[in-house]
Design a protein around this motif. Structure first.
Motif, PDB file in Angstrom:
ATOM      1  N   MET A   1       0.849  -1.176   0.000  1.00 53.01           N
ATOM      2  CA  MET A   1       0.000   0.000   0.000  1.00 53.01           C
ATOM      3  C   MET A   1       0.896   1.240   0.000  1.00 53.01           C
ATOM      4  N   THR A   2       0.581   2.183  -0.823  1.00 57.52           N
ATOM      5  CA  THR A   2       1.341   3.427  -0.902  1.00 57.52           C
ATOM      6  C   THR A   2       1.389   4.099   0.469  1.00 57.52           C
ATOM      7  N   ALA A   3       2.521   4.738   0.760  1.00 61.14           N
ATOM      8  CA  ALA A   3       2.685   5.478   2.011  1.00 61.14           C
ATOM      9  C   ALA A   3       3.247   6.851   1.691  1.00 61.14           C
ATOM     10  N   TYR A   4       3.151   7.731   2.659  1.00 57.80           N
ATOM     11  CA  TYR A   4       3.554   9.112   2.437  1.00 57.80           C
ATOM     12  C   TYR A   4       4.374   9.634   3.612  1.00 57.80           C
ATOM     13  N   ALA A   5       5.337  10.469   3.283  1.00 58.62           N
ATOM     14  CA  ALA A   5       6.039  11.275   4.275  1.00 58.62           C
ATOM     15  C   ALA A   5       5.422  12.668   4.163  1.00 58.62           C
ATOM     16  N   LEU A   6       4.922  13.187   5.276  1.00 54.12           N
ATOM     17  CA  LEU A   6       4.323  14.516   5.290  1.00 54.12           C
ATOM     18  C   LEU A   6       5.099  15.400   6.242  1.00 54.12           C
ATOM     19  N   ALA A   7       5.304  16.621   5.828  1.00 56.87           N
ATOM     20  CA  ALA A   7       5.951  17.596   6.706  1.00 56.87           C
ATOM     21  C   ALA A   7       5.162  18.895   6.671  1.00 56.87           C
ATOM     22  N   HIS A   8       4.991  19.492   7.831  1.00 52.97           N
ATOM     23  CA  HIS A   8       4.431  20.835   7.968  1.00 52.97           C
ATOM     24  C   HIS A   8       5.564  21.694   8.488  1.00 52.97           C
ATOM     25  N   LEU A   9       6.115  22.511   7.629  1.00 50.87           N
ATOM     26  CA  LEU A   9       7.300  23.304   7.963  1.00 50.87           C
ATOM     27  C   LEU A   9       6.948  24.770   8.086  1.00 50.87           C
ATOM     28  N   ARG A  10       7.372  25.381   9.194  1.00 51.80           N
ATOM     29  CA  ARG A  10       7.129  26.805   9.407  1.00 51.80           C
ATOM     30  C   ARG A  10       8.055  27.612   8.502  1.00 51.80           C
ATOM     31  N   ARG A  11       7.535  28.673   8.006  1.00 48.05           N
ATOM     32  CA  ARG A  11       8.334  29.533   7.128  1.00 48.05           C
ATOM     33  C   ARG A  11       9.430  30.208   7.935  1.00 48.05           C
ATOM     34  N   TYR A  21      20.160  21.343   1.482  1.00 49.89           N
ATOM     35  CA  TYR A  21      19.213  20.249   1.733  1.00 49.89           C
ATOM     36  C   TYR A  21      18.340  20.029   0.497  1.00 49.89           C
ATOM     37  N   LEU A  22      17.794  21.113  -0.044  1.00 55.26           N
ATOM     38  CA  LEU A  22      16.938  21.009  -1.229  1.00 55.26           C
ATOM     39  C   LEU A  22      17.694  20.449  -2.428  1.00 55.26           C
ATOM     40  N   GLU A  23      18.948  20.834  -2.553  1.00 59.40           N
ATOM     41  CA  GLU A  23      19.762  20.336  -3.667  1.00 59.40           C
ATOM     42  C   GLU A  23      20.063  18.849  -3.539  1.00 59.40           C
ATOM     43  N   ARG A  24      20.095  18.335  -2.325  1.00 60.03           N
ATOM     44  CA  ARG A  24      20.533  16.959  -2.094  1.00 60.03           C
ATOM     45  C   ARG A  24      19.408  15.954  -1.819  1.00 60.03           C
ATOM     46  N   ILE A  25      18.212  16.396  -1.465  1.00 58.89           N
ATOM     47  CA  ILE A  25      17.179  15.444  -1.043  1.00 58.89           C
ATOM     48  C   ILE A  25      16.733  14.508  -2.162  1.00 58.89           C
ATOM     49  N   ASP A  26      16.650  14.981  -3.396  1.00 59.70           N
ATOM     50  CA  ASP A  26      16.183  14.118  -4.493  1.00 59.70           C
ATOM     51  C   ASP A  26      17.009  12.842  -4.588  1.00 59.70           C
ATOM     52  N   ALA A  27      18.316  12.964  -4.436  1.00 58.24           N
ATOM     53  CA  ALA A  27      19.193  11.789  -4.540  1.00 58.24           C
ATOM     54  C   ALA A  27      18.925  10.781  -3.425  1.00 58.24           C
ATOM     55  N   THR A  28      18.408  11.241  -2.273  1.00 62.76           N
ATOM     56  CA  THR A  28      18.094  10.302  -1.190  1.00 62.76           C
ATOM     57  C   THR A  28      16.795   9.556  -1.467  1.00 62.76           C
ATOM     58  N   LEU A  29      15.903  10.155  -2.244  1.00 63.36           N
ATOM     59  CA  LEU A  29      14.602   9.554  -2.530  1.00 63.36           C
ATOM     60  C   LEU A  29      14.676   8.470  -3.600  1.00 63.36           C
ATOM     61  N   THR A  30      15.502   8.681  -4.604  1.00 60.40           N
ATOM     62  CA  THR A  30      15.549   7.802  -5.772  1.00 60.40           C
ATOM     63  C   THR A  30      15.694   6.320  -5.437  1.00 60.40           C
ATOM     64  N   PRO A  31      16.631   5.923  -4.567  1.00 62.37           N
ATOM     65  CA  PRO A  31      16.776   4.490  -4.284  1.00 62.37           C
ATOM     66  C   PRO A  31      15.558   3.858  -3.604  1.00 62.37           C
ATOM     67  N   PHE A  32      14.678   4.678  -3.066  1.00 60.80           N
ATOM     68  CA  PHE A  32      13.514   4.181  -2.334  1.00 60.80           C
ATOM     69  C   PHE A  32      12.205   4.393  -3.103  1.00 60.80           C
ATOM     70  N   LYS A  78      19.507  15.649   6.916  1.00 60.48           N
ATOM     71  CA  LYS A  78      18.376  16.096   7.742  1.00 60.48           C
ATOM     72  C   LYS A  78      18.710  17.297   8.637  1.00 60.48           C
ATOM     73  N   PRO A  79      19.869  17.343   9.288  1.00 59.32           N
ATOM     74  CA  PRO A  79      20.171  18.508  10.128  1.00 59.32           C
ATOM     75  C   PRO A  79      20.234  19.830   9.356  1.00 59.32           C
ATOM     76  N   LEU A  80      20.498  19.763   8.067  1.00 59.32           N
ATOM     77  CA  LEU A  80      20.502  20.988   7.258  1.00 59.32           C
ATOM     78  C   LEU A  80      19.130  21.644   7.279  1.00 59.32           C
ATOM     79  N   ARG A  81      18.082  20.829   7.378  1.00 59.12           N
ATOM     80  CA  ARG A  81      16.713  21.334   7.462  1.00 59.12           C
ATOM     81  C   ARG A  81      16.320  21.615   8.899  1.00 59.12           C
ATOM     82  N   THR A  82      16.546  20.656   9.791  1.00 60.59           N
ATOM     83  CA  THR A  82      16.012  20.765  11.157  1.00 60.59           C
ATOM     84  C   THR A  82      16.662  21.874  11.978  1.00 60.59           C
ATOM     85  N   ARG A  83      17.872  22.253  11.642  1.00 57.25           N
ATOM     86  CA  ARG A  83      18.515  23.365  12.363  1.00 57.25           C
ATOM     87  C   ARG A  83      17.890  24.714  12.031  1.00 57.25           C
TER      88      ARG A  83
END
Length: 112
Positions: A1-11, A21-32, A78-83
């Motif tokens: 069954m399809t699953a989703y990662a959801l994020a609600h990020l404050r501006r 982070y934005l430049e690198r995240i696509d490469a982390t998604l591809t293998p999955f 991930k810390p590039l975003r969460t910080r």
């Protein structure tokens, strides 16, 4: 069954780490088999308040979504975003193509 990662990020002001982070995240998604469904699009608030942006990433299933999230490649960036961006992130199962909320209500009613 399809699953989703959801994020609600404050501006927040754009930071160099967030751009990386934005430049690198696509490469982390591809293998999955992950792909963006929503990535910071316009939010038209119908009820309540919604301070921030929405991100939704689709995965083939929940175990694959978990594997992506816990992967060394994602954990590295991930810390590039969460910080710099506050918010919530969750993984959630989707529903089957024939899902019926009326059927769900009937099943829940029988449990009462």
């Amino acid at each position: 069954m399809t699953a989703y990662a959801l994020a609600h990020l404050r501006r927040a002001p754009i930071h160099a780490d967030v751009l990386e982070y934005l430049e690198r995240i696509d490469a982390t998604l591809t293998p999955f088999g992950g792909r963006f469904i929503v990535h910071g699009g316009t939010v038209d608030v119908m009820e309540g308040t919604w301070p921030g942006d929405v991100v939704i990433i689709e995965f083939p299933d929940l175990p694959t979504a978990r594997s992506w999230y816990h992967s060394s490649n994602y954990q590295e960036i991930k810390p590039l975003r969460t910080r710099h961006l506050a918010g919530e992130a969750i993984l959630v199962d989707g529903v089957e193509p024939n899902h019926s909320s009326a059927q769900m209500a009937a099943e829940l009613s029988q449990r009462r």
